[in-house]
Scaffold this active site. Sequence first.
Site, short mmCIF file in Angstrom:
data_model
loop_
_atom_site.label_atom_id
_atom_site.label_comp_id
_atom_site.label_asym_id
_atom_site.label_seq_id
_atom_site.Cartn_x
_atom_site.Cartn_y
_atom_site.Cartn_z
N HIS A 152 0.81 -1.22 0.00
CA HIS A 152 0.00 0.00 0.00
C HIS A 152 0.85 1.27 0.00
O HIS A 152 0.35 2.35 -0.31
CB HIS A 152 -0.99 0.01 1.18
N ASP A 182 -0.01 -7.51 1.50
CA ASP A 182 0.43 -6.12 1.62
C ASP A 182 1.95 -5.99 1.62
O ASP A 182 2.54 -5.33 2.47
CB ASP A 182 -0.15 -5.48 2.89
N GLY A 261 3.42 6.51 8.08
CA GLY A 261 4.79 6.68 7.63
C GLY A 261 5.69 5.54 8.05
O GLY A 261 6.74 5.32 7.46
N ASN A 262 5.29 4.78 9.09
CA ASN A 262 6.04 3.60 9.52
C ASN A 262 5.84 2.42 8.58
O ASN A 262 6.61 1.45 8.62
CB ASN A 262 5.62 3.14 10.91
N SER A 263 4.81 2.44 7.76
CA SER A 263 4.49 1.30 6.91
C SER A 263 5.67 0.84 6.08
O SER A 263 6.33 1.64 5.42
CB SER A 263 3.34 1.65 5.96
#
Length: 308
Positions: A152, A182, A261-263
């Site tokens: 994503h 994901d 933002g950590n994704s």
Amino acid sequence: MNRTPAYGEWLPSGAGTYAEAPKVAPPPIGVGQAPPPARPRSARGTGRRGFVAGVAATALFASAGGAVAGSLATATLLQRRATSLTAVTTAAPIPVVTMASPASPAAAIDLPALYQAVASAVVGIQVSTSRGGGEGSGFIVDDRSHVITNNHVVEGATRVTLHLLDGTTIPAQVIRTDATNDLAVLRATIPVARRAIVKLGNSDAVKPGESVAAMGSPFGFEHSITSGIVSAVDRELGGGGRSRRAAITGLIQTDASINPGNSGGPLFNAGGEVIGVNSMGVGPTSGSVGVNFAVPINTAKKLLEAVK
């Protein structure tokens, strides 16, 4: 609804998207230029892409950044046990940096030592799409400069740029994706002198109560570190309702803070091995409330094998 939803708010219509805002990317720093001193970049408005629909509670993806201003939030904890660093060098001069495994998985992590060992292998990711842009995180996994992140984060990307610890920016390409889990694999040309790689652990051996640390770019503050424990394993999230995607299964639940933002960033165990890919959180607010999830690294290994 008379206001624009803030990032992380699940739209009442259940459309499965988040509030979006245009983003102006800063001029890239060339690889040949001397990079500026590493510092947290101020958060800026970015576009975001939702992933999980049909979650009863408000769902938050720790995905591509948010219009948030504030001070850098990096976690530091008192440590009770010191662990020594080990550096393993491959045939090429690419450091593989990990921590010496502690006697107990529940032992506290020496966070300063962990950060020093692995931060150079973690990257910020800036994405441009036809609808705007966003930010996320990733980590370098081999000497071919493959980077693992979340699907994503890069879905629909027309341009992907990696931000290294020293401030250097490198263009990257999306070469493989797994929307069901994901996950995505990127490829870049990272100079050897600026490239370090993480060590991948065994997520099948993860147990609740283990100490963990997450790294990434929460709200655009790149290379931040947070810590906590594994809250549970083999969780399932998403699917059902109006969602067009199947639920993700086998997730690692952690109370280490995972924010927008950590994704795509790594979840480390006490030995400095990556055991998960930080992906999402669930809660009533747009920030972490301690119920966060990571895709097991063994799932990412399978995707990585497909590109080698």
